[in-house]
Design an enzyme around this catalytic site. Structure first.
Site, mmCIF file in Angstrom:
data_model
loop_
_atom_site.group_PDB
_atom_site.id
_atom_site.type_symbol
_atom_site.label_atom_id
_atom_site.label_comp_id
_atom_site.label_asym_id
_atom_site.label_seq_id
_atom_site.Cartn_x
_atom_site.Cartn_y
_atom_site.Cartn_z
ATOM 1 C CG ASN A 73 -0.361 0.393 2.425
ATOM 2 O OD1 ASN A 73 -0.056 1.675 2.643
ATOM 3 N ND2 ASN A 73 0.436 -0.377 3.218
ATOM 4 C CG ASN A 132 3.631 4.613 12.173
ATOM 5 O OD1 ASN A 132 4.789 4.050 11.637
ATOM 6 N ND2 ASN A 132 2.368 4.695 11.514
ATOM 7 C CB CYS A 135 4.784 4.740 7.338
ATOM 8 S SG CYS A 135 3.233 4.341 7.441
ATOM 9 C CB CYS A 348 1.907 -36.351 -7.809
ATOM 10 S SG CYS A 348 2.823 -35.965 -6.317
#
Lengths: 461, 433
Positions: A73, A132, A135, A348
């Protein structure tokens, strides 16, 4: 039923699951709803400096038909007016006295700005503050977020400003975009932080659109790095979490750690607890499926704790940390080999091709009479399910040649089909550290290494 | 009527493709008579490389769009899927249809004709075996002419498989793809009628016979002239559906896949009651188990150990089928217990339409060309060459062993094309020496 309640540096919550500071905690209405679903706490989406957001904001990484194994983001901190956020924080806390309401903050790096925001947050009645420092986009260009978290001195200075004012517990949230999280963690502790949390998002470019050649997500023809999160980052988060857990300074401080980074299920949650987290923060899984996932996070964790006899979260926290070790302390004489259970094997041949092409060529294809068979060796005129199934060879590990790499176990699609079996190596236990203390030459001279191998009977194919 | 299964949506296809484990030396590929690299084409669907996916299919099986629809996948690829034992096998057939439809619907050709060799090959019969052989030879640069007696190419894929399983357009698109490889398809040309064998032998360097089988054999019972031939019944349902007359109470004689198809269209097009009669038991019926299950779900009734002995009629209209009960006796030439009539057990099944689908006559062309035969089928060696040098054969007309199917015909056509190519190339090299 185990007791899931926690006391995290004085912040109490009925269960260890908090919503991380992110879009799911953007508003009071959202957090009311989340608490109704049963979340133990919420870290309010970061408030602080004024910002403007862009669109598109979120990119995602999908793999093998699975959506959103990771998200990234370029969204900034809360873009709602500060006063609105503060009013809603007060309101939420008044309605939910038993839940943990923590407010994440980020302002420009001046003592005045920090003092101002801390006082405003404390005035709401919130239980704690998360700084924070993480970020990696946008805010960092303005000298905030990871621009702080990446420099231990800044980290310490700002934490100091905050601790000078704060009367409620302060959590310092660390960025993973560093060579080691230990120095910033120690810096925060030196300034008196009450707790740590990690990881914030990892710097990333999620992808390129193959039709338009645009960066994903596309912002008016441009794109750039953003914060990466979600299931795919969990192993990185676990490593950084445990690096704090084994650090003597952090250990000595006794401060609790709030763990996050890809927690999607109770299984992830239990692993974070075992590696030293006391509270757990969740974001991407909620962004994918909504607040309702709290039900199985609690239910599953409870069932696992009951099955294991853990009565409280404190019983679990850090339980696996003592096993974290460095390579140099691993036992070089420990031997495991792969064993394929033919009753479970569906043939497999994924183990065969993985071992043969990319590992150590120690799986054979064996027919019903015990003869070695080469792949694709059937007659092109043979066909039909009976022919194909009845003539299909069985993969078998040549245990004497197996190095125990565990690749086959990892690629096998059938649970419990390929087990790694511990076998006696016939050699006394020794670590690299011990070996090179008594015979330093094996680490520098291939001939000395060869002599040592012959002596103890290590054969490399 | 339209196809029974709707096409997979993009989402369904990707989810299903991602479910495939990508087995190495996969059993589905072994089980496929044409050995399509199934995990590879499925993985390409997962990555969004649909042209590559279709190419992977068509490289091994030029009639991959038909086979995706008509193959008995339960007996072949899907029956061998490693997920089948405790899980649901991958929907290989429907994924194959998804990938091949992608290129046909967009008119994408995945192959080009080869550089011309100057060699000419005649193919007799434009069914799946013939079209495959022609297409493979064209890819190798040979000049190929296909002679087809019917108006439209692609044999039973066009005329003999109900729309529920394969629409006509799919079969015709395959023939068009082969045409675009440079193959000339001449329709309404039949050996011994308007095409002489001498002409074929003299003008071509090699010949491939893919003539299929003949008409439905006679039962030899009174009133047989009122019975409808099953293959024509299906053909009318595809080519001229409004002309298809479906009875109110329909009896289908036979218990093979064509019989099931006939019963299915009768039921779906308005018959109140459809009954299949078979002189042996359900154990000996030649329809695949999944076809039998399908028929039962369609509401079709079965009368086993029942043999028709006479068609009852009044004023040219069928009123019933007189049958006799059978019992199983000693094994016959086919190794199956021979059914024998139970004396005095005659009864009448009231009905107004009787359809028979009891197999097809052996190929007549064998006798015409004087070819050696095996149980009435054209005899070929390991290279698909008949007793006449340079004359090859494949498809239903050589199927003395095993059951006839589209996919086996495709494999014959492909292997025969490679054999013919080896012969022609050897000729070219000899000429160059």
């Amino acid at each position: 039923m185990a007791d899931l309640s926690i006391n995290f540096a004085g912040i109490k919550s009925p269960n260890p699951f908090w919503l991380a500071s992110a879009p799911p905690t953007n508003s009071g209405a959202q957090i009311h709803r989340a608490f109704e679903y049963g979340w133990g706490g919420a870290v309010w989406k970061t408030i602080g400096a004024p910002v403007l957001n862009v669109s598109n904001r979120y990119g995602a990484w999908h793999y093998g038909g699975q959506k959103m194994l990771a998200i990234n983001n370029v969204e900034l901190i809360s873009d709602r007016p500060l006063e609105v956020n503060l009013r809603e924080i007060r309101d939420v806390k008044r309605h939910w006295p038993d839940r943990a309401v923590i407010v994440s903050a980020m302002v420009e790096s001046t003592p005045e700005a920090w003092r101002d925001i801390i006082l405003k947050i404390e005035d709401t009645g919130a239980d704690g503050i998360e700084l924070n420092y993480g970020c990696p986009h946008g805010m960092s260009e303005r000298g905030m977020g990871s621009a702080v978290g990446q420099v231990p001195e800044y980290c310490q200075q700002i934490t100091q400003w905050v601790m000078d004012v704060a009367k409620i517990p302060v959590i310092v949230k660390l960025t993973p975009n560093v060579a080691s999280v230990v120095p910033p963690a120690r810096a925060a502790l030196a300034a008196g932080a009450n707790a740590l949390s990690l990881i914030n998002t990892i710097n990333s470019i999620i992808g390129v659109d193959l039709d338009t050649l645009e960066i994903i997500p596309n912002i008016g023809g441009k794109g750039g790095h953003g914060g990466y999160a979600g299931p795919a980052v969990k192993p990185i988060a676990l490593n950084l979490l445990s690096s704090l857990g084994v650090d003597p300074v952090v250990k000595q401080s006794g401060v609790p750690i709030s763990g996050m980074g890809g927690i999607s299920t109770w299984r992830d949650a239990a692993e974070f607890l075992l590696l030293g987290a006391t509270s757990l923060q969740v974001c991407t899984a909620v962004m994918h499926y909504g607040y309702r996932i709290i039900e199985d996070l609690i239910d599953g964790l409870n069932a696992w704790m009951d099955a294991k006899g853990f009565k409280t979260i404190a019983d679990v926290v850090g339980k696996s940390l003592p096993r974290i070790s460095d390579f140099k302390d691993f036992d070089l004489s420990f031997r495991a080999v792969a064993r394929i259970n033919p009753d479970k094997c569906i043939r497999c041949n994924l183990c065969y091709v993985a071992c043969n092409d990319t590992a150590h060529q120690c799986i054979d294809l064996v027919d019903a009479s015990g003869n070695l068979v080469q792949p694709y060796s059937y007659d092109v005129r043979s066909n039909g399910k009976h022919e194909a199934v009845s003539t299909r060879p069985q993969p078998v590990v040549r245990e004497e040649d197996c190095v125990g790499c565990r690749l086959c176990h990892n690629v096998c699609p059938v649970d419990g089909c390929i087990e790694m079996v511990e076998l006696p190596s016939g050699r006394p236990s020794i670590t690299w550290d011990e070996l090179t203390k008594v015979r330093p030459e094996v680490g520098t001279d291939w001939e000395a290494m060869q002599r040592y191998r012959e002596e103890v009977g290590i054969e490399i194919h | 009527m339209s196809e029974y299964h709707p096409p997979l949506t993009d989402h369904e296809a990707v989810v299903e493709a991602n479910r495939c484990l990508y087995c190495y030396d996969a059993p589905c590929t072994h089980a496929c008579p044409t050995h399509i690299d199934i995990p590879r084409f499925i993985k390409k669907i997962a990555t969004g490389n649909l042209v590559g996916s279709a190419r992977t299919i068509l490289e091994s099986n030029l009639m991959g769009a038909s086979c995706a629809r008509v193959c008995p996948v339960e007996e072949l690829c899907e029956g061998a899927c490693v997920l089948g034992a405790e899980h649901k096998p991958i929907m290989i057939g429907r994924l194959q249809r998804y990938a091949t439809d992608y290129v046909y619907q967009r008119g994408i050709d995945v192959f080009k004709p080869g550089a011309p060799t100057g060699k000419k090959v005649a193919v007799i019969g434009a069914g799946p075996a013939g079209l495959t052989c022609a297409g493979e030879l064209a890819k190798l640069g040979h000049s190929v002419t296909v002679f087809e007696k019917r108006e439209l190419p692609n044999g039973l894929s066009t005329y003999g498989i109900i729309v529920l399983r394969e629409p006509v357009e799919v079969a015709l698109a395959e023939a068009e793809m082969v045409r675009r490889l440079g193959v000339e398809i001449k329709t309404q040309m039949e050996l011994g009628r308007n095409l002489s064998w001498e002409e074929v032998r003299n003008n071509y360097d090699a010949v491939f016979l893919s003539v299929g089988l003949g008409s439905v054999p006679q039962l030899g019972i009174p009133g047989e002239e009122l019975i409808v031939d099953g293959l024509s019944y299906i053909e009318t349902s595809k080519m001229n559906p409004s002309a298809l007359q479906v009875g109110r109470e329909v009896v289908v004689i036979g218990a093979g896949n064509t019989a099931v198809d006939c019963a299915t269209i009768a039921k779906r097009l308005g018959a109140e009651r459809v009954t299949m009669v078979y002189r042996r038991t359900e154990k000996e019926m030649t329809a695949y188990p999944h076809e039998y299950e399908f028929a039962k779900k369609e509401g079709i009734e079965f009368r086993f150990l029942t043999q028709p002995v006479e068609v009852l009629h009044e004023g040219g209209k069928i009123t019933g089928l007189k049958c006799v009960r059978m019992q199983l006796g000693a094994p016959d030439a086919s190794g199956r217990p021979a059914p024998e009539p139970v004396p005095g057990s005659e009864f009448v099944l009231p009905c107004d339409q009787v359809v028979k689908a009891i197999g097809q006559e052996k190929p007549a062309v064998a006798k015409l060309l004087g070819l050696e035969t095996e149980k009435g089928f054209i005899k070929v060696n390991h290279e698909f060459e008949t007793s006449l040098p340079g004359v090859y054969a494949g498809g239903d007309c050589i199927r003395a062993k095993g059951s006839a199917s589209t996919v086996m015909a495709v494999q014959d056509g492909k292997l025969a094309a490679f054999a013919i190519h080896r012969r022609l190339v050897a000729g070219l090299e000899a000429a160059a020496d």
